[in-house]
Design a protein around this motif. Sequence first.
Motif, PDB file in Angstrom:
ATOM      1  N   MET A  79      75.354 -22.182  15.926  1.00 48.55           N
ATOM      2  CA  MET A  79      75.617 -20.742  15.947  1.00 48.55           C
ATOM      3  C   MET A  79      74.392 -19.980  16.443  1.00 48.55           C
ATOM      4  SD  MET A  79      78.209 -19.781  12.828  1.00 48.55           S
ATOM      5  CE  MET A  79      76.967 -19.778  11.602  1.00 48.55           C
ATOM      6  N   LYS A  80      73.232 -20.340  15.943  1.00 47.60           N
ATOM      7  CA  LYS A  80      72.018 -19.622  16.317  1.00 47.60           C
ATOM      8  C   LYS A  80      71.742 -19.734  17.812  1.00 47.60           C
ATOM      9  CE  LYS A  80      67.101 -19.280  15.411  1.00 47.60           C
ATOM     10  NZ  LYS A  80      65.945 -19.857  14.755  1.00 47.60           N
ATOM     11  N   SER A  81      71.812 -20.943  18.351  1.00 53.03           N
ATOM     12  CA  SER A  81      71.497 -21.100  19.773  1.00 53.03           C
ATOM     13  C   SER A  81      72.554 -20.451  20.661  1.00 53.03           C
ATOM     14  CB  SER A  81      71.302 -22.572  20.131  1.00 53.03           C
ATOM     15  OG  SER A  81      72.474 -23.305  19.895  1.00 53.03           O
ATOM     16  N   ALA A  82      73.823 -20.586  20.318  1.00 61.47           N
ATOM     17  CA  ALA A  82      74.884 -19.994  21.137  1.00 61.47           C
ATOM     18  C   ALA A  82      74.879 -18.472  21.032  1.00 61.47           C
ATOM     19  CB  ALA A  82      76.240 -20.559  20.731  1.00 61.47           C
ATOM     20  N   TYR A  83      74.621 -17.931  19.854  1.00 65.91           N
ATOM     21  CA  TYR A  83      74.587 -16.475  19.684  1.00 65.91           C
ATOM     22  C   TYR A  83      73.417 -15.889  20.476  1.00 65.91           C
ATOM     23  CZ  TYR A  83      75.133 -11.995  17.247  1.00 65.91           C
ATOM     24  OH  TYR A  83      75.342 -10.676  16.941  1.00 65.91           O
ATOM     25  N   ILE A 129      73.912 -28.182  10.880  1.00 58.53           N
ATOM     26  CA  ILE A 129      74.365 -28.403  12.249  1.00 58.53           C
ATOM     27  C   ILE A 129      75.128 -27.172  12.738  1.00 58.53           C
ATOM     28  CG2 ILE A 129      75.887 -29.777  13.719  1.00 58.53           C
ATOM     29  CD1 ILE A 129      75.252 -32.177  11.897  1.00 58.53           C
ATOM     30  N   LEU A 130      76.040 -26.697  11.905  1.00 60.46           N
ATOM     31  CA  LEU A 130      76.824 -25.509  12.254  1.00 60.46           C
ATOM     32  C   LEU A 130      75.910 -24.320  12.500  1.00 60.46           C
ATOM     33  CD1 LEU A 130      79.477 -23.854  12.476  1.00 60.46           C
ATOM     34  CD2 LEU A 130      79.403 -23.620   9.994  1.00 60.46           C
ATOM     35  N   TRP A 131      74.972 -24.072  11.594  1.00 59.26           N
ATOM     36  CA  TRP A 131      74.087 -22.915  11.742  1.00 59.26           C
ATOM     37  C   TRP A 131      73.182 -23.050  12.954  1.00 59.26           C
ATOM     38  CZ3 TRP A 131      75.183 -18.488   9.822  1.00 59.26           C
ATOM     39  CH2 TRP A 131      75.967 -18.422   8.676  1.00 59.26           C
ATOM     40  N   GLY A 132      72.764 -24.265  13.279  1.00 57.18           N
ATOM     41  CA  GLY A 132      71.947 -24.486  14.468  1.00 57.18           C
ATOM     42  C   GLY A 132      72.728 -24.152  15.734  1.00 57.18           C
ATOM     43  N   ALA A 179      71.999 -13.695  -8.275  1.00 55.94           N
ATOM     44  CA  ALA A 179      71.789 -12.446  -9.016  1.00 55.94           C
ATOM     45  C   ALA A 179      71.116 -11.409  -8.112  1.00 55.94           C
ATOM     46  CB  ALA A 179      70.917 -12.695 -10.242  1.00 55.94           C
ATOM     47  N   PRO A 180      71.460 -10.137  -8.280  1.00 58.01           N
ATOM     48  CA  PRO A 180      70.814  -9.098  -7.468  1.00 58.01           C
ATOM     49  C   PRO A 180      69.331  -8.977  -7.811  1.00 58.01           C
ATOM     50  CG  PRO A 180      72.243  -8.110  -9.136  1.00 58.01           C
ATOM     51  CD  PRO A 180      72.438  -9.589  -9.216  1.00 58.01           C
ATOM     52  N   THR A 181      68.522  -8.740  -6.785  1.00 56.32           N
ATOM     53  CA  THR A 181      67.072  -8.600  -6.980  1.00 56.32           C
ATOM     54  C   THR A 181      66.657  -7.153  -7.163  1.00 56.32           C
ATOM     55  OG1 THR A 181      66.625  -8.334  -4.619  1.00 56.32           O
ATOM     56  CG2 THR A 181      66.644 -10.607  -5.491  1.00 56.32           C
ATOM     57  N   GLY A 182      67.572  -6.218  -6.874  1.00 55.57           N
ATOM     58  CA  GLY A 182      67.213  -4.804  -6.908  1.00 55.57           C
ATOM     59  C   GLY A 182      66.654  -4.334  -5.574  1.00 55.57           C
ATOM     60  N   ARG A 183      66.551  -5.226  -4.609  1.00 52.23           N
ATOM     61  CA  ARG A 183      66.051  -4.885  -3.279  1.00 52.23           C
ATOM     62  C   ARG A 183      67.210  -4.811  -2.294  1.00 52.23           C
ATOM     63  NH1 ARG A 183      60.739  -8.721  -2.692  1.00 52.23           N
ATOM     64  NH2 ARG A 183      59.540  -7.685  -4.325  1.00 52.23           N
ATOM     65  N   ARG A 184      66.934  -4.183  -1.160  1.00 44.34           N
ATOM     66  CA  ARG A 184      67.921  -4.072  -0.089  1.00 44.34           C
ATOM     67  C   ARG A 184      67.442  -4.897   1.098  1.00 44.34           C
ATOM     68  NH1 ARG A 184      72.646  -2.208  -0.656  1.00 44.34           N
ATOM     69  NH2 ARG A 184      72.648  -0.658   0.967  1.00 44.34           N
ATOM     70  N   GLU A 185      68.377  -5.371   1.901  1.00 43.39           N
ATOM     71  CA  GLU A 185      68.043  -6.147   3.096  1.00 43.39           C
ATOM     72  C   GLU A 185      69.080  -5.868   4.173  1.00 43.39           C
ATOM     73  OE1 GLU A 185      68.152 -10.285   2.030  1.00 43.39           O
ATOM     74  OE2 GLU A 185      70.311 -10.306   1.760  1.00 43.39           O
ATOM     75  N   PRO A 186      68.730  -6.137   5.441  1.00 42.18           N
ATOM     76  CA  PRO A 186      69.702  -5.945   6.514  1.00 42.18           C
ATOM     77  C   PRO A 186      70.878  -6.904   6.369  1.00 42.18           C
ATOM     78  CG  PRO A 186      67.490  -6.092   7.407  1.00 42.18           C
ATOM     79  CD  PRO A 186      67.401  -6.467   5.957  1.00 42.18           C
ATOM     80  N   LYS A 187      72.063  -6.407   6.666  1.00 39.90           N
ATOM     81  CA  LYS A 187      73.274  -7.204   6.605  1.00 39.90           C
ATOM     82  C   LYS A 187      73.389  -7.991   7.916  1.00 39.90           C
ATOM     83  CE  LYS A 187      78.248  -6.557   6.003  1.00 39.90           C
ATOM     84  NZ  LYS A 187      79.308  -5.560   5.853  1.00 39.90           N
ATOM     85  N   GLY A 188      73.796  -9.235   7.845  1.00 36.69           N
ATOM     86  CA  GLY A 188      74.044 -10.028   9.037  1.00 36.69           C
ATOM     87  C   GLY A 188      72.888 -10.929   9.419  1.00 36.69           C
ATOM     88  N   LYS A 189      72.935 -11.345  10.675  1.00 36.60           N
ATOM     89  CA  LYS A 189      71.960 -12.306  11.160  1.00 36.60           C
ATOM     90  C   LYS A 189      70.671 -11.626  11.556  1.00 36.60           C
ATOM     91  CE  LYS A 189      75.517 -14.972  10.874  1.00 36.60           C
ATOM     92  NZ  LYS A 189      76.290 -14.246   9.922  1.00 36.60           N
TER      93      LYS A 189
END
Length: 185
Positions: free
Chosen positions: A143-147, A138-141, A175-185
């Motif tokens: 946040m997503k719509s308001a953001y 509910i919280l994430w929903g 555990a770390p996967t050894g891959r990188r990803e964008p930080k944030g939403k």
Amino acid sequence: MSSSASSVRPELWSGQTIKTIGLAGEFDSGKSLFLLSIDPPNTICYDFEDSSASYTGLGIGERVDVPKEMQKLFPKGYNQVQLYLWWRDHVRSIPAGKFRVMAVDPISDIEQGFADWVEQNPEEFHRTQKQYEKGGGILWGDMKSAYNLFLTDAASRVETLAFSVHMRDQFKGGAPTGRREPKGK
């Protein structure tokens, strides 16, 4: 050059419409330079980490040194929610069309402050704190719509809302996967 020709601004993006563009990349990969090179004299840049200071020679329309502005308002320190609320109000004060580009470098502090604000203000979404505590979806929903709504409002004031995010280590199952990803939403 005639006076009418000099008042015509070059098209952004070769005439294509790009309302929002986000860049993810490692430290010192050129994210800030890209954001500030879109249309320097017609750009407002919200600089959250002093990354655009070295590019002032590009002739940036307006550079907002966010930590400096926040320190003026909160000399004893500030939190992410205060940062988000200040930025939200500053963006809302910009008349549509004053700038062609709004650069946010990086947007992660705003995202965190926004998330904290939503969690602290369930009544704004016709919820209770208990509902947020019981069901994270509910919280994430909310946040997503308001953001999305807020970013749409910010983008409506300019031709392009451009932001950067840093990279982080990706984790799966703690555990770390050894891959990188964008930080944030």
